[in-house]
Write a protein that holds these residues in place. Structure first.
Motif, mmCIF file in Angstrom:
data_model
loop_
_atom_site.group_PDB
_atom_site.id
_atom_site.type_symbol
_atom_site.label_atom_id
_atom_site.label_comp_id
_atom_site.label_asym_id
_atom_site.label_seq_id
_atom_site.Cartn_x
_atom_site.Cartn_y
_atom_site.Cartn_z
ATOM 1 N N ASN A 283 0.823 -1.215 0.000
ATOM 2 C CA ASN A 283 0.000 0.000 0.000
ATOM 3 C C ASN A 283 0.852 1.259 0.000
ATOM 4 O O ASN A 283 0.599 2.210 -0.742
ATOM 5 N N ASN A 287 0.432 3.108 -3.482
ATOM 6 C CA ASN A 287 -0.513 4.218 -3.301
ATOM 7 C C ASN A 287 0.199 5.552 -3.113
ATOM 8 O O ASN A 287 -0.284 6.587 -3.570
ATOM 9 N N ASN A 288 1.337 5.529 -2.413
ATOM 10 C CA ASN A 288 1.975 6.782 -2.012
ATOM 11 C C ASN A 288 3.390 6.970 -2.541
ATOM 12 O O ASN A 288 4.026 7.977 -2.235
ATOM 13 N N VAL A 329 -5.486 -1.179 -2.615
ATOM 14 C CA VAL A 329 -4.503 -0.560 -3.494
ATOM 15 C C VAL A 329 -5.303 0.232 -4.526
ATOM 16 O O VAL A 329 -6.154 -0.320 -5.221
ATOM 17 N N TYR A 330 -5.047 1.534 -4.604
ATOM 18 C CA TYR A 330 -5.850 2.417 -5.437
ATOM 19 C C TYR A 330 -5.235 2.696 -6.817
ATOM 20 O O TYR A 330 -5.865 3.356 -7.629
ATOM 21 N N GLY A 526 0.467 11.998 -2.810
ATOM 22 C CA GLY A 526 -0.799 11.399 -3.194
ATOM 23 C C GLY A 526 -1.883 12.417 -3.431
ATOM 24 O O GLY A 526 -1.653 13.636 -3.453
ATOM 25 N N ASP A 540 -5.915 7.445 0.329
ATOM 26 C CA ASP A 540 -4.761 8.066 -0.323
ATOM 27 C C ASP A 540 -4.524 7.337 -1.635
ATOM 28 O O ASP A 540 -4.366 6.115 -1.662
ATOM 29 N N MET A 541 -4.465 8.100 -2.724
ATOM 30 C CA MET A 541 -4.300 7.492 -4.051
ATOM 31 C C MET A 541 -3.079 8.096 -4.738
ATOM 32 O O MET A 541 -2.734 9.250 -4.493
ATOM 33 N N GLY A 553 -10.033 4.252 -7.230
ATOM 34 C CA GLY A 553 -8.682 4.712 -7.522
ATOM 35 C C GLY A 553 -8.564 5.247 -8.930
ATOM 36 O O GLY A 553 -9.557 5.548 -9.605
#
Length: 603
Positions: A283, A287-288, A329-330, A526, A540-541, A553
């Motif tokens: 993640n 994501n970040n 997970v976006y 993000g 958070d994407m 996402g």
């Protein structure tokens, strides 16, 4: 030849020769055959109809709890099975017991084992909070009589600190005589007292029925934080499944390792565990952009425990995008799956990802198996860069080199490209035979940007399709990286502008003005969309300039369509549909290399 080998291997495994929690040097890949509310997609007949395809890629398929629930018995209401009632009656919302047996035997004949979702931490009452049905069944395969008995008088098989013992609505307040829970309490259903000898006997009968009568290949234990790990060890020692994995939901590796060790009997580990530490590392990275988190401790990168790592990107719980308490997970889903399919451990692919990214995941599985990666393969290199990650793993037939994000200075000498997608390149040693990959249809996940989503030259922006359930009047954007906040630096951020509708949902656009940027010193990067203070918001994407986002996402990660020729400087009519190199539609004033009429041009 491949399938014959798989059938032989499965037959050997089925005899229990490797049964010590999870097989050593195991090269199999598992599919989670459901997601939340996938009643149509995951019923027994639907899965059986896909057996020819699924068995070519998956060695194990984890399915929902197949026992009949109280809700199904009384009113035929669908539930996901985490409210278990019957243990020996398997006529449920997923299909009849006959259909279940047919599914299990069909997959077994093709070399694929079915893993049952075993929910024994808690149990739902039959008609009231605490009444459990006694059951007795004679097996048609084993000819054994399987019987379960429950104390429905003094409730000695329910933990004394269960909420039914303190809630007057239960009708048995203060009357439950079981011992205290050996793990975390689970609100909603009755926590079973695993110290009770009759409870233990019932569990042993249940697991025997699953393995030897119904034909399951192994168990996925739900909510194992709810009772002592020693009981999983005890039950598995008795049942002797080849495959067992526990859902110990915790990102702390030492706690997951402690649970695995807690299953030992006579010094031997009796169960694997889902690699939640790895999940949270994934993640942070995908994501970040915190690529260094992929080097943090998890089961899969520990030589002593990679055998017991069942890795995953998302599952039925974490992937529930509308539940802010979960952790999907976006973005870069294919890249994240490439990561678990290159690492040691046993990868478990989530059905929802399989459905959306089937072509790429098929290729990745074939590449992994061709290189001979197992749950105990050696990691040769694991290195974070500022904008990417390099992973090199040794297989029995060759090595895998995985490049994630944007990497620099990495030599690919001695390797050939097996699979590539958004955010990743998966290489294998040149000696590895990957000819099977060429037969897989190229079916990447694609998304068409609505025509009203225009990105102007030099603009920092993003689009968000608002879920109807939000019922929001205003939408705000919060965008940041390690050096600055680009949305005023005051929550809830910059208000977005309604630009159109798509799929019946409103679509908003965020655009940064020069005054919106404020210097900051952050640890990651993000984008978040929200409906204002104390209102729904996304997770958070990862931020992609001009990207199109939904609650699931980023969606605008599809590749540019094929058929692009060499770069040209020829002018085309300004009303032609024009896309930038990220696949977003752009306006006539956009400057740079674009795609128009199937050609790459400079405007």
């Amino acid at each position: 030849m491949k399938r014959i080998y798989s059938l032989i291997l499965f037959a050997i495994i089925s005899m229990g020769s490797f049964a010590q929690g999870w097989p050593a040097n195991y090269s199999g890949v598992m599919l989670q055959g459901f997601y939340w509310d996938s009643y149509e997609q995951s019923n027994w007949n639907t899965l059986t109809a896909q057996a020819d395809e699924l068995s070519q890629f998956f060695d194990l398929i984890w399915v929902t709890n197949s026992g009949k629930t109280s809700d199904w018995h009384y009113n035929k209401r669908n539930t996901m099975g985490y409210d278990p009632c019957f243990w020996l009656d398997h006529n449920s919302c997923w299909g009849t017991e006959s259909e279940l047996r047919n599914m299990i035997s069909t997959f077994k004949s093709k070399g694929t084992g079915i893993i049952e979702d075993v929910v024994i931490n808690h149990k739902n009452g039959f008609g009231n909070w605490v009444y459990f049905p006694n059951e007795s069944v004679t097996g048609t395969v084993t000819n054994k009589t399987y019987s379960l008995t429950w104390d429905n008088t003094n409730y000695t098989q329910i933990c004394s600190n269960d909420e039914a013992n303190t809630n007057a609505a239960s009708g048995v307040k203060g009357k439950i005589k079981g011992n205290a829970d050996t793990g975390d309490n689970f609100d909603g259903y009755r926590d079973l007292d695993h110290t009770n000898a009759t409870t233990q006997a019932n569990v042993n009968t249940y697991l025997d029925y699953l393995l030897n009568e119904l034909g399951y290949a192994g168990f996925r234990y739900d909510m194992v934080k709810g009772f002592s790990a020693s009981y999983v060890g005890q039950y598995n020692k008795q049942a002797n499944p080849t495959f067992s994995v526990g859902e110990y939901w915790d990102g702390n590796k030492s706690k997951v390792v402690s649970w695995i060790n807690g299953t030992k009997k006579n010094g031997v580990i009796q169960s694997a565990a889902f690699d939640f530490p790895m999940k949270y590392n994934i993640n942070a990275a995908f994501n970040n952009g915190n690529w260094s988190d992929l080097d943090k401790d998890c089961l899969a990168n520990d030589n002593n425990y990679s055998r017991y790592s069942v890795s995953f990107v998302d599952n039925h719980d974490t992937g529930r995008y509308n539940d802010n308490g979960k952790a999907p997970v976006y973005g870069y889903v294919e890249a994240a799956n490439a990561y678990i399919l290159a690492m040691p451990g046993t990868p478990c692919i989530w059905m929802y990802h399989w459905m959306k990214h089937k072509g790429t995941i098929k290729k990745l599985i074939l590449a992994r198996k061709a290189a001979g990666i197992t749950n105990q393969s050696n990691i040769l290199k694991s290195e974070a860069q500022s904008n990417g990650f390099v992973l090199q793993v040794e297989g029995s037939n060759g090595n895998v080199l995985l490049l994630l994000g944007t990497t620099t200075g990495v030599s690919t000498n001695g390797y050939k490209l097996a699979v590539e997608g958004e955010g990743f390149k998966y290489y294998v040693s040149t000696s590895v035979d990957i000819s099977a990959i060429s037969s897989i249809a190229d079916s990447p996940y694609t998304f068409t940007m609505p025509s009203f989503c225009i990105v102007n030259s030099g603009e920092r922006c993003a689009f968000f399709e608002v879920p109807s359930a939000w019922n929001a009047t205003y939408i705000y954007c919060w965008n940041w990286d390690k050096t600055a906040n680009y949305t005023k630096s005051e929550w809830p951020g910059k208000q977005c502008t309604l630009v159109g509708t798509n799929n019946g949902n409103k679509v908003y656009k965020w655009t940064m003005d020069a005054s919106d940027k404020h210097s900051a010193n952050g640890s990651n990067a993000g984008i978040i969309f929200n409906a204002g203070d104390k209102k729904p918001q996304t997770g958070d994407m990862p931020f992609v300039n001009g990207g199109y986002y939904s609650i699931e996402g980023i969606q605008s990660t599809a590749f540019i369509p094929t058929g692009i020729s060499h770069t040209e400087t020829t002018s085309y009519p300004i009303n032609s549909t024009t896309y930038n190199l990220s696949g977003q539609r752009v306006g006539k004033n956009y400057k740079g290399i674009v795609i128009r009429n199937g050609k790459k041009i400079m405007q």
